[in-house]
Design a protein around this motif. Structure first.
Motif, mmCIF file in Angstrom:
data_model
loop_
_atom_site.group_PDB
_atom_site.id
_atom_site.type_symbol
_atom_site.label_atom_id
_atom_site.label_comp_id
_atom_site.label_asym_id
_atom_site.label_seq_id
_atom_site.Cartn_x
_atom_site.Cartn_y
_atom_site.Cartn_z
ATOM 1 N N VAL A 152 0.820 -1.213 0.000
ATOM 2 C CA VAL A 152 0.000 0.000 0.000
ATOM 3 C C VAL A 152 0.856 1.266 0.000
ATOM 4 O O VAL A 152 0.309 2.370 0.084
ATOM 5 N N VAL A 153 2.161 1.106 -0.071
ATOM 6 C CA VAL A 153 3.056 2.269 -0.060
ATOM 7 C C VAL A 153 3.295 2.687 -1.508
ATOM 8 O O VAL A 153 3.816 1.919 -2.316
ATOM 9 N N GLU A 154 2.907 3.913 -1.831
ATOM 10 C CA GLU A 154 2.947 4.378 -3.212
ATOM 11 C C GLU A 154 4.371 4.483 -3.748
ATOM 12 O O GLU A 154 4.640 4.141 -4.901
ATOM 13 N N LYS A 155 5.305 4.936 -2.931
ATOM 14 C CA LYS A 155 6.661 5.190 -3.415
ATOM 15 C C LYS A 155 7.678 4.714 -2.380
ATOM 16 O O LYS A 155 8.271 5.512 -1.643
ATOM 17 N N PRO A 156 7.930 3.397 -2.287
ATOM 18 C CA PRO A 156 8.985 2.949 -1.385
ATOM 19 C C PRO A 156 10.347 3.444 -1.862
ATOM 20 O O PRO A 156 10.497 3.868 -3.013
ATOM 21 N N ARG A 157 11.315 3.385 -0.988
ATOM 22 C CA ARG A 157 12.681 3.780 -1.365
ATOM 23 C C ARG A 157 13.341 2.695 -2.210
ATOM 24 O O ARG A 157 14.144 2.979 -3.085
ATOM 25 N N LEU A 158 12.975 1.446 -1.924
ATOM 26 C CA LEU A 158 13.598 0.314 -2.600
ATOM 27 C C LEU A 158 12.686 -0.897 -2.436
ATOM 28 O O LEU A 158 12.012 -1.046 -1.418
ATOM 29 N N THR A 159 12.637 -1.760 -3.460
ATOM 30 C CA THR A 159 11.971 -3.043 -3.320
ATOM 31 C C THR A 159 12.998 -4.152 -3.537
ATOM 32 O O THR A 159 14.038 -3.948 -4.167
ATOM 33 N N ILE A 160 12.701 -5.323 -2.986
ATOM 34 C CA ILE A 160 13.603 -6.478 -3.079
ATOM 35 C C ILE A 160 12.760 -7.710 -3.348
ATOM 36 O O ILE A 160 11.712 -7.904 -2.715
ATOM 37 N N ILE A 187 6.748 -4.079 -7.234
ATOM 38 C CA ILE A 187 7.570 -3.131 -7.990
ATOM 39 C C ILE A 187 6.753 -1.877 -8.281
ATOM 40 O O ILE A 187 5.598 -1.961 -8.700
ATOM 41 N N LYS A 188 7.343 -0.720 -8.070
ATOM 42 C CA LYS A 188 6.643 0.550 -8.285
ATOM 43 C C LYS A 188 7.357 1.375 -9.358
ATOM 44 O O LYS A 188 8.571 1.246 -9.552
ATOM 45 N N ARG A 189 6.604 2.212 -10.000
ATOM 46 C CA ARG A 189 7.126 3.021 -11.098
ATOM 47 C C ARG A 189 8.350 3.825 -10.662
ATOM 48 O O ARG A 189 8.304 4.609 -9.722
ATOM 49 N N GLY A 190 9.472 3.590 -11.364
ATOM 50 C CA GLY A 190 10.681 4.360 -11.116
ATOM 51 C C GLY A 190 11.459 3.976 -9.873
ATOM 52 O O GLY A 190 12.514 4.559 -9.620
ATOM 53 N N VAL A 191 10.959 3.003 -9.082
ATOM 54 C CA VAL A 191 11.626 2.630 -7.828
ATOM 55 C C VAL A 191 12.571 1.457 -8.086
ATOM 56 O O VAL A 191 12.153 0.425 -8.609
ATOM 57 N N PRO A 192 13.856 1.569 -7.720
ATOM 58 C CA PRO A 192 14.799 0.466 -7.946
ATOM 59 C C PRO A 192 14.362 -0.810 -7.219
ATOM 60 O O PRO A 192 13.767 -0.752 -6.132
ATOM 61 N N LYS A 209 7.611 -6.901 -15.710
ATOM 62 C CA LYS A 209 6.894 -5.941 -14.868
ATOM 63 C C LYS A 209 7.734 -4.681 -14.650
ATOM 64 O O LYS A 209 7.236 -3.556 -14.739
ATOM 65 N N ALA A 210 9.013 -4.849 -14.385
ATOM 66 C CA ALA A 210 9.887 -3.696 -14.156
ATOM 67 C C ALA A 210 9.986 -2.823 -15.403
ATOM 68 O O ALA A 210 9.995 -1.584 -15.313
ATOM 69 N N ALA A 211 10.054 -3.439 -16.583
ATOM 70 C CA ALA A 211 10.145 -2.666 -17.828
ATOM 71 C C ALA A 211 8.903 -1.824 -18.042
ATOM 72 O O ALA A 211 8.993 -0.667 -18.482
ATOM 73 N N ARG A 212 7.739 -2.384 -17.738
ATOM 74 C CA ARG A 212 6.487 -1.623 -17.911
ATOM 75 C C ARG A 212 6.445 -0.398 -17.015
ATOM 76 O O ARG A 212 5.847 0.622 -17.354
ATOM 77 N N LEU A 213 7.065 -0.497 -15.836
ATOM 78 C CA LEU A 213 6.998 0.586 -14.850
ATOM 79 C C LEU A 213 8.254 1.453 -14.840
ATOM 80 O O LEU A 213 8.356 2.374 -14.020
ATOM 81 N N PRO A 216 14.275 0.537 -12.329
ATOM 82 C CA PRO A 216 15.628 -0.016 -12.516
ATOM 83 C C PRO A 216 15.810 -1.295 -11.692
ATOM 84 O O PRO A 216 15.398 -1.352 -10.527
ATOM 85 N N LEU A 217 16.409 -2.308 -12.293
ATOM 86 C CA LEU A 217 16.667 -3.557 -11.594
ATOM 87 C C LEU A 217 18.141 -3.703 -11.256
ATOM 88 O O LEU A 217 19.007 -3.299 -12.028
ATOM 89 N N LEU A 218 18.400 -4.291 -10.098
ATOM 90 C CA LEU A 218 19.747 -4.686 -9.673
ATOM 91 C C LEU A 218 19.697 -6.198 -9.510
ATOM 92 O O LEU A 218 19.326 -6.729 -8.462
ATOM 93 N N VAL A 219 20.070 -6.915 -10.557
ATOM 94 C CA VAL A 219 19.805 -8.346 -10.658
ATOM 95 C C VAL A 219 21.047 -9.159 -10.321
ATOM 96 O O VAL A 219 22.150 -8.877 -10.813
ATOM 97 N N HIS A 220 20.838 -10.213 -9.517
ATOM 98 C CA HIS A 220 21.907 -11.158 -9.233
ATOM 99 C C HIS A 220 22.443 -11.739 -10.542
ATOM 100 O O HIS A 220 21.700 -12.126 -11.433
#
Length: 424
Positions: A152-160, A187-192, A209-213, A216-220
């Motif tokens: 429910v958080v519109e703009k988190p600082r980071l998602t994992i 994943i949120k729009r523009g949120v890494p 999903k990340a591309a649509r929004l 940026p991804l930081l992928v293993h």
């Protein structure tokens, strides 16, 4: 008027909805609006989803942030011994008076309208977080991601997103891409978004999903890597190399969890001291935890006694890999599982490392698999299996039969929670 204790309120909350799980956000949004939208007033949020490793990754991030003096809220589920474990305010478990206060406020604001237990208690956590000064908020998804009450958080600082595997198919979909798509709902729009190791088709769903929004991804394997080398943890990302002690949380799978935590911390600007604290100071009970005191340890005598809450095929693989790396000694499992889990998938990897299995039912759990059913499943995997009326009886029997052995109680977080409560 005196506020009733949290146990009384929580018991009432269990009856507000006929289903334990009913994935939708409508009821959560309604209650949050009645509470004045506390989710809009949280310290910067790090939101964590995944099938396995969410809690360990969160614990490492918290240890790292706190090492730099950060005050950290943390929300996790389920609890093991007491509900209070789910809500940590600025580094400390929520107090009983304050928990009762926010639960009562949510109960009043809800007005008896149907809402699940997890939804209303998540709203109570968000209310407590919004009212307590802190520097960070760590939110662990309960189930899935897209329709989870934490989303429910519109703009988190980071998602994992930690590793995704098959689990909860009745709610999230039958295939790995479907389940990964649900996890990617955080994943949120523009949120890494930091992404832990994934199967290719699961990663594809996350990347889509990340591309649509535009997230940026930081992928293993692409943007960061973590591995063990000569008894050390080596982490590398675009900022350079870290040479750290191995995680204090046991098991080779914790290398990947540490990698995700370190990728998150480095992205947030944490220094090397915080990164080292993340892997050396994290504490997360019932994840290959060596029990050191209490009635069960006394019953075990000279035998080692361990506890793990993993309960799906990936969890079974992680436990098996951990046992395979430990000093060799006869290993005996005490297993209790829910009938909603893939018990065959959980036990198959353990067949190579277990000398015996003693099946128990989980006390007080209506969805427990019977000890006899667990025994039958174990026999199909080739593990020598018996049954016992209780964990304590099983430990006593195994310790008498093999005083120099290793006993691992495993198969369910609900079983693990009962063990921790009864063992003090």
């Amino acid at each position: 008027m005196t506020t009733p204790g949290s146990d009384v309120i929580l018991t009432r909350m269990m009856s507000l909805h006929p289903k334990i799980i009913d994935l939708t956000l409508d009821r959560v949004w309604r209650l949050l609006e009645a509470l004045g939208h506390p989710e809009r007033n949280l310290p910067p949020v790090i939101h964590i989803a995944g099938t396995n490793g969410k809690g360990s990754t969160q614990a490492m991030i918290r240890a790292g942030l706190e090492a730099e003096g950060g005050r950290v809220h943390a929300y996790t589920s389920p609890h093991l011994a007491r509900f209070h474990e789910r809500i940590r305010l600025a580094g400390e478990l929520i107090s009983e008076p304050y928990l009762s206060e926010v639960l009562a406020e949510c109960e009043t604001a809800n007005g008896g309208i149907p809402i699940t237990y997890f939804e209303i208690t998540t709203c109570a956590a968000l209310l407590a977080f919004a009212r307590t000064p802190a520097d960070w908020t760590l939110l662990e998804v309960g189930l899935g991601g897209r329709l989870d009450a934490t989303n429910v958080v519109e703009k988190p600082r980071l998602t994992i997103i930690t590793p995704v595997s098959l689990d909860h198919q009745q709610y999230l979909g039958e295939t790995l891409p479907e389940i990964a798509g649900e996890k990617a709902g955080i994943i949120k729009r523009g949120v890494p978004c930091v992404v832990g190791p994934q199967a290719p088709d699961g990663l594809g769903a996350i990347e889509e999903k990340a591309a649509r929004l535009g997230a940026p991804l930081l992928v293993h394997g692409q943007h960061w890597n973590a591995w063990e080398e000569r008894g050390r943890l080596i982490f590398q990302d675009e900022n350079g190399l870290l040479d750290l002690p191995l995680p204090n949380l046991p098991g080779p799978h914790q290398i990947d969890n540490a990698g995700a935590a370190l990728a998150a911390l480095r992205h947030l600007g944490a220094g090397e001291a915080a990164c080292e604290a993340a892997v050396t100071r994290a504490y997360w009970p019932a994840r290959m935890q060596r029990l050191s005191h209490g009635p069960l340890v006394e019953a075990a005598g000279s035998a080692e006694l361990w506890l793990d809450g993993g309960h799906n095929p990936a969890g079974g693989e992680a436990v098996a890999a951990t046992l395979a790396r430990m000093p060799k000694r006869p290993t005996h499992l005490v297993v209790g599982m829910l009938n909603t889990k893939d018990i065959g998938g959980y036990l198959r990897p353990l067949a190579a490392v277990a000398d015996s299995l003693t099946a128990v039912s989980i006390p007080g759990e209506p969805n427990t698999l019977s000890a006899e059913d667990t025994q039958a499943h174990a026999a199909k995997t080739g593990i020598e299996a018996g049954t016992s009326d209780s964990v304590l009886d099983a430990v006593r029997m195994l310790a008498a039969r093999d005083p120099g052995g290793r006993i691992l109680i495993c198969g369910s977080l609900y079983l693990a929670g009962g063990v921790l409560r009864e063992n003090g």
